[in-house]
Design a protein around this motif. Structure first.
Motif, mmCIF file in Angstrom:
data_model
loop_
_atom_site.group_PDB
_atom_site.id
_atom_site.type_symbol
_atom_site.label_atom_id
_atom_site.label_comp_id
_atom_site.label_asym_id
_atom_site.label_seq_id
_atom_site.Cartn_x
_atom_site.Cartn_y
_atom_site.Cartn_z
ATOM 1 N N SER A 15 0.827 -1.210 0.000
ATOM 2 C CA SER A 15 0.000 0.000 0.000
ATOM 3 C C SER A 15 0.859 1.258 0.000
ATOM 4 N N PHE A 16 0.252 2.332 -0.465
ATOM 5 C CA PHE A 16 0.921 3.631 -0.524
ATOM 6 C C PHE A 16 0.132 4.630 0.299
ATOM 7 N N ARG A 17 0.863 5.525 0.936
ATOM 8 C CA ARG A 17 0.212 6.614 1.645
ATOM 9 C C ARG A 17 0.109 7.796 0.703
ATOM 10 N N VAL A 18 -1.095 8.227 0.417
ATOM 11 C CA VAL A 18 -1.278 9.357 -0.485
ATOM 12 C C VAL A 18 -2.212 10.359 0.178
ATOM 13 N N ARG A 19 -1.703 11.573 0.418
ATOM 14 C CA ARG A 19 -2.490 12.638 1.034
ATOM 15 C C ARG A 19 -3.325 12.131 2.214
ATOM 16 N N GLU A 22 -4.599 5.704 2.786
ATOM 17 C CA GLU A 22 -3.812 4.540 2.391
ATOM 18 C C GLU A 22 -4.472 3.896 1.172
ATOM 19 N N ILE A 23 -3.725 3.727 0.073
ATOM 20 C CA ILE A 23 -4.313 3.023 -1.066
ATOM 21 C C ILE A 23 -3.593 1.693 -1.253
ATOM 22 N N GLU A 24 -4.359 0.693 -1.677
ATOM 23 C CA GLU A 24 -3.784 -0.639 -1.807
ATOM 24 C C GLU A 24 -3.497 -0.918 -3.283
ATOM 25 N N ALA A 25 -2.202 -0.977 -3.643
ATOM 26 C CA ALA A 25 -1.840 -1.172 -5.051
ATOM 27 C C ALA A 25 -1.679 -2.650 -5.386
ATOM 28 N N ILE A 26 -1.329 -3.452 -4.374
ATOM 29 C CA ILE A 26 -1.220 -4.908 -4.570
ATOM 30 C C ILE A 26 -2.102 -5.561 -3.521
ATOM 31 N N GLY A 43 -0.909 -6.970 -18.111
ATOM 32 C CA GLY A 43 -2.015 -6.203 -17.551
ATOM 33 C C GLY A 43 -1.937 -4.778 -18.059
ATOM 34 N N GLU A 44 -3.063 -4.072 -17.983
ATOM 35 C CA GLU A 44 -3.105 -2.691 -18.445
ATOM 36 C C GLU A 44 -2.219 -1.812 -17.565
ATOM 37 N N SER A 45 -1.909 -0.594 -18.025
ATOM 38 C CA SER A 45 -1.077 0.254 -17.189
ATOM 39 C C SER A 45 -1.856 0.594 -15.926
ATOM 40 N N GLY A 46 -1.139 0.627 -14.816
ATOM 41 C CA GLY A 46 -1.764 0.899 -13.536
ATOM 42 C C GLY A 46 -2.260 -0.345 -12.815
ATOM 43 N N SER A 47 -2.089 -1.521 -13.420
ATOM 44 C CA SER A 47 -2.606 -2.734 -12.777
ATOM 45 C C SER A 47 -1.701 -3.235 -11.659
ATOM 46 N N GLY A 48 -0.492 -2.675 -11.556
ATOM 47 C CA GLY A 48 0.364 -3.029 -10.424
ATOM 48 C C GLY A 48 1.575 -3.884 -10.775
ATOM 49 N N LYS A 49 1.867 -4.018 -12.069
ATOM 50 C CA LYS A 49 2.977 -4.868 -12.501
ATOM 51 C C LYS A 49 4.304 -4.381 -11.923
ATOM 52 N N SER A 50 4.559 -3.077 -12.060
ATOM 53 C CA SER A 50 5.837 -2.544 -11.580
ATOM 54 C C SER A 50 5.917 -2.556 -10.063
ATOM 55 N N VAL A 51 4.837 -2.169 -9.406
ATOM 56 C CA VAL A 51 4.839 -2.133 -7.940
ATOM 57 C C VAL A 51 5.143 -3.523 -7.386
ATOM 58 N N LEU A 52 4.523 -4.550 -7.941
ATOM 59 C CA LEU A 52 4.738 -5.914 -7.456
ATOM 60 C C LEU A 52 6.223 -6.275 -7.512
ATOM 61 N N LEU A 60 10.354 0.035 -3.559
ATOM 62 C CA LEU A 60 9.113 0.806 -3.417
ATOM 63 C C LEU A 60 9.458 2.221 -2.990
ATOM 64 N N GLU A 61 8.699 3.185 -3.464
ATOM 65 C CA GLU A 61 8.959 4.570 -3.081
ATOM 66 C C GLU A 61 8.733 4.740 -1.582
ATOM 67 N N GLN A 62 9.236 5.874 -1.057
ATOM 68 C CA GLN A 62 9.152 6.191 0.372
ATOM 69 C C GLN A 62 7.751 5.993 0.962
ATOM 70 N N SER A 280 -10.980 2.776 -9.248
ATOM 71 C CA SER A 280 -10.063 3.696 -8.580
ATOM 72 C C SER A 280 -9.536 3.034 -7.313
ATOM 73 N N LEU A 281 -8.236 3.270 -7.049
ATOM 74 C CA LEU A 281 -7.658 2.664 -5.843
ATOM 75 C C LEU A 281 -8.130 3.388 -4.591
ATOM 76 N N TYR A 282 -8.763 4.544 -4.789
ATOM 77 C CA TYR A 282 -9.197 5.342 -3.638
ATOM 78 C C TYR A 282 -10.532 4.860 -3.059
HETATM 79 N N1 LIG Z 1 4.633 5.867 -5.044
HETATM 80 C C1 LIG Z 1 3.331 5.723 -5.318
HETATM 81 N N2 LIG Z 1 2.401 6.432 -4.637
HETATM 82 C C2 LIG Z 1 1.093 6.274 -4.902
HETATM 83 N N3 LIG Z 1 0.587 5.425 -5.809
HETATM 84 C C3 LIG Z 1 1.459 4.697 -6.516
HETATM 85 C C4 LIG Z 1 2.870 4.809 -6.312
HETATM 86 N N4 LIG Z 1 3.487 3.959 -7.172
HETATM 87 C C5 LIG Z 1 2.503 3.345 -7.872
HETATM 88 N N5 LIG Z 1 1.289 3.784 -7.482
HETATM 89 C C6 LIG Z 1 -0.018 3.347 -7.985
HETATM 90 O O1 LIG Z 1 -0.080 1.939 -7.975
HETATM 91 C C7 LIG Z 1 -0.786 1.447 -9.098
HETATM 92 C C8 LIG Z 1 0.044 0.426 -9.856
HETATM 93 O O2 LIG Z 1 1.118 1.093 -10.478
HETATM 94 P P1 LIG Z 1 2.197 0.328 -11.375
HETATM 95 O O3 LIG Z 1 2.653 -0.891 -10.685
HETATM 96 O O4 LIG Z 1 3.243 1.326 -11.743
HETATM 97 O O5 LIG Z 1 1.346 -0.071 -12.647
HETATM 98 P P2 LIG Z 1 1.846 -0.825 -13.983
HETATM 99 O O6 LIG Z 1 1.026 -2.063 -14.059
HETATM 100 O O7 LIG Z 1 1.514 0.111 -15.095
HETATM 101 O O8 LIG Z 1 3.323 -1.084 -13.850
HETATM 102 C C9 LIG Z 1 -1.153 2.663 -9.944
HETATM 103 O O9 LIG Z 1 -2.468 3.026 -9.680
HETATM 104 C C10 LIG Z 1 -0.188 3.712 -9.457
HETATM 105 O O10 LIG Z 1 -0.738 4.987 -9.608
#
Ligand SMILES: Nc1ncnc2c1ncn2[C@@H]1O[C@H](COP(=O)(O)OP(=O)(O)O)[C@@H](O)[C@H]1O
Ligand SMILES: Nc1ncnc2c1ncn2[C@@H]1O[C@H](COP(=O)(O)OP(=O)(O)O)[C@@H](O)[C@H]1O
Ligand SMILES: [Mg+2]
Ligand SMILES: [Mg+2]
Lengths: 349, 312
Positions: A15-19, A22-26, A43-52, A60-62, A280-282
């Motif tokens: 999960s990421f802390r945004v403003r 907490e949003i759950e990306a995976i 998967g489409e962009s934003g599906s979480g491939k890179s985050v995983l 993972l970012e801060q 939306s992840l929100y």
């Molecule tokens: N540092 C971050 N802070 C907030 N949200 C993030 C952060 N990094 C990724 N996300 C969100 O996580 C989701 C998955 O992103 P990502 O793994 O980059 O997708 P992709 O499948 O295109 O690689 C997206 O909705 C993205 O906006």
């Protein structure tokens, strides 16, 4: 850990802390990576491939964290690592990543050769002279012509395809066990892409590493993957062997992805597209994340999250359609004889 | 349809485009010849840097040409033309850009962005007429009238590309140059944008010069395709003809590199690498030769004989 696996992921949430929220990306991902295999993640962009995959290398970012679950790599619990010093033993050395844009991985003010040598000196404990020889060798292996001369050139003197070869050479300089390729060919022309894919396959033959290959291009997937994981909204919604996913997929989202292939459209007919947008992840997802876009959705899809149903020992899909009580649904006609159709498309006189 | 029966909308003859001068002179496009028929989608495919955008921009009158002619509706539109003619051509030929984010004015409302051309050309009699036109257009591209007073940043990539399409098509153009209009979009959104362009071709008879590097998309959308490499068009044919019977070795290599989304085919395919040094143009110069009806290849006479022999 099971002996066949090099990486085991259990019930992972990121999960990421945004403003302030907490949003759950995976969400609840479990995955075993088998030694020497090539696993594609689509998967489409934003599906979480890179985050995983960033979670596998502590990148993972801060504002991001593993909020649940475990990641194990050859006896090390990666999900417990906290400081960079611990990660340094893994990142680059054991698990290396190559990204879409090679320029982000290269230093514009140092020569190509010195950047490869530096990594060799650091990770393989070689002298500068030995490192240079190894670097030139790697450049040749990755298909750089005139490697001795081009050793002294700078990144700007290389084309996009050549730079990606160098990034691969640098990644391999550490002899990693796992190579994560995050859309490495998306920015390249098709002919260059084909060469880079061939190169990655050849190098895998020789160095026996395991590959996680991220892409949204199903054509690329078909040529490189042993197994495929399909992601949607932070979840793996279907996983199986390459053939199981292309010829016998069970999840309606996978059906949609395959049906929208331009190769399957008949002239004069519209291309199939998936109506609506990913959630939306929100907002908290109730039930099946794909339900609002799923033409086969049942009432249960809006209430309960489906488990991973087993299709075969290697094939699983996260859809209530596989529940015993669900009606039997045929996959769309266009993808029923995908292979036959593709054969006709590629037939040359 | 026999090509000689078809009405030519745009004709490009011996086009050459150079950048810089003296020692740094660079010929970006040369020997380019093709016709675009009214109502068709004509695609220009080639790798990055091959000259696709340069040709598109020359058609739009943005890039000056150093040689050759661009003839639109029977009149030459490159080189010296009157400002009145230029103004009129600029309405008739519209452009859709690759990057929908970079091409929209972030400070303007969608209403203004779509209306800008209408204002420039005074294409409405009353404010009511203008608003109606914009609303109709918005609907035609799948956006909602209530989104009219929003700003570009409030839209997704796919929606922005729809705005770009609306802005071009509201001008009622005869020809639209679409320069990689879907490259920056996700797969499922690509399908929606392509369906939209096809719809305008079908329903309004708009002609497209479609620039792309993704051949699987090009095959679906185009009537005819020209393959360009290093500033030269190497092959031109109807879509299925080009895919089924490619003649130039470069086209063969390009087609062999398209990833096929089918594991059994993809894993057994061999990638053909093109080697430009196979052509010996030292004595016989190459030109654009019709090897079979409607199918042109850039080659010299010796090669043309070989290609023709290989047909049967
Ligand atoms: N540092 C971050 N802070 C907030 N949200 C993030 C952060 N990094 C990724 N996300 C969100 O996580 C989701 C998955 O992103 P990502 O793994 O980059 O997708 P992709 O499948 O295109 O690689 C997206 O909705 C993205 O906006
Ligand atoms: N304004 C310019 N000045 C100098 N060179 C240019 C200019 N525009 C394009 N070029 C060069 O012309 C060639 C063709 O470019 P372009 O038409 O943009 O290719 P494509 O659109 O096929 O990728 C490239 O080598 C490019 O660097
Ligand atoms: Mg990504
Ligand atoms: Mg371009």
């Amino acid at each position: 850990m099971n002996d066949e696996n090099i990486l085991e992921v259990k019930n992972l949430n990121v999960s990421f802390r945004v403003r302030g929220s907490e949003i759950e990306a995976i969400h609840d991902i479990s995955l075993n990576l088998k030694k020497h295999e090539t696993l594609a993640i689509v998967g489409e962009s934003g599906s979480g491939k890179s985050v995983l995959t960033k979670a596998f290398t502590g990148m993972l970012e801060q504002n991001g964290r593993i909020s649940h679950g475990t990641i194990d790599y050859k006896g090390t619990r990666l999900s417990d690592l906290r400081v960079n010093k611990q990660w340094d033993k893994i990142r680059g050395k054991e698990i290396a990543t190559i990204f879409q844009d090679p320029m982000t991985s290269l230093d514009p003010i140092h020569t190509i050769g010195s950047q490869i040598s530096e990594v060799v000196v650091k990770h393989q404990k070689k002298t500068k002279k030995e490192a240079k020889k190894i670097a030139i060798d790697l450049m040749e292996k990755t298909g750089i012509p005139n490697a001795v001369k081009r050793y002294n050139e700078y990144p700007f003197e290389y084309s996009g395809g050549m730079r990606q070869r160098i990034v691969i050479a640098i990644a391999l300089a550490c002899r990693p066990e796992v190579l994560i390729c995050d859309e490495p060919t998306t920015a390249l022309d098709v002919t260059i892409q084909a060469q880079i894919l061939d190169l990655i396959k050849e190098l895998q033959e020789e160095y026996k590493f395991t590959i996680i290959f991220i892409t949204h291009d199903l054509g690329v997937v078909a040529s490189i993957a042993d197994r495929i994981a399909v992601m949607y909204s932070g979840r793996i919604i279907e996983i199986g062997t390459c053939e199981e996913i292309f010829y016998d997929s069970r999840h309606p989202y996978t059906w949609n992805l395959l049906s929208s292939l331009p190769q399957l459209a008949r002239k004069g007919e519209e291309l199939k597209s998936i109506p609506g947008t990913p959630p939306s992840l929100y907002k908290k997802i109730v039930g099946d994340a794909f339900a609002p876009r799923n033409q086969y959705a049942m009432s249960v899809d809006f209430k309960a999250e489906p488990p991973m149903f087993k299709v075969t020992d290697t094939h699983y899909a996260k859809t209530w359609l596989l529940d015993k009580r669900a009606p039997k649904i045929q996959k769309p006609e266009v993808i029923q004889n995908l292979h036959q159709h593709m054969l006709e498309m590629t037939a040359e006189n | 349809m026999n090509n000689s029966d078809r009405e030519t909308l745009l004709s490009i003859k011996d086009l050459e485009i150079t950048f810089g001068s003296g020692n740094s002179k660079f010929v970006a496009v040369q020997d380019v010849n093709f016709d675009i028929f009214k109502g068709e989608i004509f695609s220009l495919v080639g790798e990055s840097g091959s000259g696709k955008t340069t040709i598109g921009r020359a058609v739009l009158g943005i890039n000056p040409t150093s040689n050759g002619q661009i003839i639109f509706e029977g009149k030459q539109i490159n080189g010296k033309i009157s400002s009145k003619e230029k103004f009129e051509t600029e309405r008739k030929i519209q452009m859709i850009f690759q990057d929908p984010s970079a091409s929209l004015n972030e400070r303007a409302t969608i209403d203004y962005i779509i209306s800008e051309g209408l204002y420039n050309y005074k294409l409405f009699k009353s404010e009511e007429e203008r608003v109606n036109k914009v609303k109709e257009m918005l609907e035609a591209v799948g956006l909602l009238p209530e989104q009219l007073y929003r700003y570009p940043h409030e839209f997704s990539g796919g929606q922005r590309q729809r705005i770009g399409i609306a802005r071009a098509l509201i001008m009622n153009p005869d020809l639209v140059v679409a320069d990689e209009p879907i490259s920056a979009l996700d797969m499922s959104i690509r399908a929606q944008v392509l369906n939209l362009l096809k719809k305008f071709q079908r329903e309004q008879g708009i002609t497209f010069l479609f620039v792309a590097h993704d051949l699987s998309v090009v095959r679906y959308i185009s009537d005819r395709i020209a393959v360009i490499r290093a500033g030269r068009i190497l092959e031109l044919a109807e879509t299925e003809e080009l895919f089924k019977n490619p003649i130039h070795p470069y086209t063969k290599s390009l087609l062999s590199a398209i990833p096929i989304p089918d594991p059994r085919i993809a894993k057994s395919r061999k990638n053909i690498v093109y080697d430009p040094s196979i052509h010996d143009y030292s004595t016989k110069k190459p030109k654009f030769i019709e090897i079979k009806p409607g199918h042109f290849v850039y080659c010299n006479e010796t090669e043309a004989e070989e290609y023709k022999r290989d047909l049967k």
